[in-house]
Design an enzyme around this catalytic site. Sequence first.
Site, mmCIF file in Angstrom:
data_model
loop_
_atom_site.group_PDB
_atom_site.id
_atom_site.type_symbol
_atom_site.label_atom_id
_atom_site.label_comp_id
_atom_site.label_asym_id
_atom_site.label_seq_id
_atom_site.Cartn_x
_atom_site.Cartn_y
_atom_site.Cartn_z
ATOM 1 N N GLU A 225 5.595 -3.792 68.845
ATOM 2 C CA GLU A 225 4.735 -2.843 68.134
ATOM 3 C C GLU A 225 5.253 -1.439 68.419
ATOM 4 O O GLU A 225 5.890 -1.201 69.445
ATOM 5 C CB GLU A 225 3.288 -2.919 68.641
ATOM 6 C CG GLU A 225 2.597 -4.231 68.468
ATOM 7 C CD GLU A 225 1.230 -4.236 69.148
ATOM 8 O OE1 GLU A 225 0.452 -5.146 68.879
ATOM 9 O OE2 GLU A 225 0.957 -3.314 69.949
ATOM 10 N N LYS A 227 4.850 2.300 69.711
ATOM 11 C CA LYS A 227 4.040 2.980 70.728
ATOM 12 C C LYS A 227 3.686 4.358 70.182
ATOM 13 O O LYS A 227 4.525 5.260 70.143
ATOM 14 C CB LYS A 227 4.807 3.105 72.047
ATOM 15 C CG LYS A 227 3.960 3.614 73.198
ATOM 16 C CD LYS A 227 4.764 3.681 74.485
ATOM 17 C CE LYS A 227 3.860 3.979 75.677
ATOM 18 N NZ LYS A 227 3.083 5.211 75.511
ATOM 19 N N ARG A 232 -4.809 6.169 74.576
ATOM 20 C CA ARG A 232 -5.298 4.790 74.532
ATOM 21 C C ARG A 232 -6.819 4.801 74.648
ATOM 22 O O ARG A 232 -7.382 5.475 75.523
ATOM 23 C CB ARG A 232 -4.664 4.024 75.681
ATOM 24 C CG ARG A 232 -5.020 2.545 75.760
ATOM 25 C CD ARG A 232 -4.009 1.697 75.030
ATOM 26 N NE ARG A 232 -4.293 0.279 75.262
ATOM 27 C CZ ARG A 232 -3.811 -0.417 76.285
ATOM 28 N NH1 ARG A 232 -3.026 0.173 77.182
ATOM 29 N NH2 ARG A 232 -4.092 -1.699 76.408
ATOM 30 N N ARG A 247 -8.431 5.181 78.681
ATOM 31 C CA ARG A 247 -7.773 4.094 79.423
ATOM 32 C C ARG A 247 -8.278 3.988 80.855
ATOM 33 O O ARG A 247 -8.251 2.918 81.457
ATOM 34 C CB ARG A 247 -6.257 4.270 79.418
ATOM 35 C CG ARG A 247 -5.774 5.543 80.066
ATOM 36 C CD ARG A 247 -4.263 5.618 80.106
ATOM 37 N NE ARG A 247 -3.718 4.676 81.069
ATOM 38 C CZ ARG A 247 -2.430 4.419 81.210
ATOM 39 N NH1 ARG A 247 -1.562 4.997 80.408
ATOM 40 N NH2 ARG A 247 -1.988 3.582 82.123
ATOM 41 N N GLU A 273 -5.264 3.066 69.726
ATOM 42 C CA GLU A 273 -4.742 4.404 70.033
ATOM 43 C C GLU A 273 -5.490 5.423 69.189
ATOM 44 O O GLU A 273 -5.551 5.309 67.955
ATOM 45 C CB GLU A 273 -3.249 4.466 69.703
ATOM 46 C CG GLU A 273 -2.544 5.673 70.282
ATOM 47 C CD GLU A 273 -2.049 5.455 71.702
ATOM 48 O OE1 GLU A 273 -1.497 6.403 72.283
ATOM 49 O OE2 GLU A 273 -2.221 4.329 72.226
ATOM 50 N N LYS A 400 6.766 -1.420 78.037
ATOM 51 C CA LYS A 400 6.861 -0.247 77.162
ATOM 52 C C LYS A 400 8.297 0.261 77.192
ATOM 53 O O LYS A 400 8.869 0.489 78.259
ATOM 54 C CB LYS A 400 5.869 0.842 77.574
ATOM 55 C CG LYS A 400 5.919 1.286 79.014
ATOM 56 C CD LYS A 400 4.818 2.297 79.297
ATOM 57 C CE LYS A 400 4.776 2.698 80.764
ATOM 58 N NZ LYS A 400 3.683 3.644 81.060
#
Length: 533
Positions: A225, A227, A232, A247, A273, A400
């Site tokens: 996906e 970023k 978040r 987050r 996000e 990530k």
Amino acid sequence: MRRFAELLERLNFTPSRNGKIRLLVDYFDHEPDPDRGWALAAITSTLSLPTLKAAAVRDLVLSRVDSELFAWSYDYVGDLAETVSLIWPKQHGVNVPAPTPTEVVDAVSRASRADAPKLLETWLDACTASERFALIKLLTGALRVGVSARLVKTALAERAKIDVAEIEEVWHGLEPPYRELFDWLEGTGPRPDPDHRAAFRPLMLANPLEENDLRNLAPQDFRAEWKWDGIRVQLAARGGSERIFSRSGDDVTRVFPEITEEMTRFDAVLDGEMLVARRDGDGALVVAPFNDLQQRLNRKAVTAKMVQQYPAFVRLYDILADGTEDLRGLPFDQRRARLEQWFARMKPVHMDVSPLVPFETWDELEAKRAAARDAGIEGLMLKRADSLYVAGRPKGPWWKWKRNPLTLDVVLMYAQRGHGKRSSFYSDYTFGVWRPADDGSLELVPVGKAYSGYTDEELLQIDRWIRAHTTDRFGPVRQVEPGLVLEVEFDSIHRSTRHRSGVAMRFPRIARLRWDKPAAEADTIETVTKLVT
């Protein structure tokens, strides 16, 4: 206060994570309620005592100490609480015991703004230097002892021999001094039952992908996906209660009223996000730079004009619960299918589903990652197709893969003393680039500030250079002659009306010291503006 002071001092000088956990566990084992609860609140930044602020502490010490002596001492020490604790002159004949954390909280909570400094003065006279430090930190916050709220919760979990995720799930329904929490952890009370209609579920986090990690990963086992460059968030809507969490579990519901209004239409817990996004002339969604999102953050109130200027939008990654059904125990592929089904059914406004990035080889995905910057994307997320949604940062399921940072050669302009262990060193650096002045010459304009990226040895080198090349002083800040070039890395750079240069860097850090490069050869504002996204 003595035990709390000892805890802060030992935490500050204990570098290891496990060592800090042992200190916290020992403190919670031996301190009574509610003292340990108020200490827990202070360390996790959930204690709020609005009647006494740092300015009142400063005014109080200036009533006892020469202002010039205080200014020089504060400049050297770099921390208000530490400075006051060391410089405070006790009055002779004082025979008052040092207060406990509970006595401090109770008394200050009842006191007026005018009476609070008088209380503090009495307590400072009764305390030792280390107790004075702990007292001021308790009252003003900003402990800076190298302990995060997550680490404290981990210590509580290890002490009770439970998973830290269990504490995370009840934490936001609790208030200091946390008697209910300690009773549960010690088996003398029931598990706290916060409003589970919209409770926070600890997020699953990814590990940074290092250069050699891909060799051990099979492309067919992963989904990719984008970023996105926002914050978040978790959207928790259940039984008529709607909350938006960051987050770290902070409640940011009030900052995004248009999203909260949309959440009244469904019962689900979603991971995504938060962005600022607008429709272009063709109706396509365009994600705005992170700087636009910052206009919505850390606000006590959000006006209708702000909502219109910086419209919030959530790009959904995952679904944790659908109605009363907990989906975290399903593999990622199944949760992804459930998310797409949910979205097709609900069709929420101000939201969409983050698209998967198709690929067959790592080389193919690397080529797509390389083009991410042009689209204003931070990089890629890699998620195992069979990964369950597990709280924390387990090694292996999620990675990530951020885009490579940008770099510039900049000139050091100002330096400020650090805090804690760095309070004796100039460790916070403001740097700039060259810009044409009105008279045709070149002048430096600041474009960023950094306090990381260098080694301890380099810190000593920079500190010595700053002391030898200071041209002016502004309290704890020194202005230096333009002679030291720094190569800085940063994720992106954006337009900013708040900065004299017109731009602001995102996540700058020092990559290396360019002792070899003349300051005149550092980058210019023209180079910087070409990098603006």
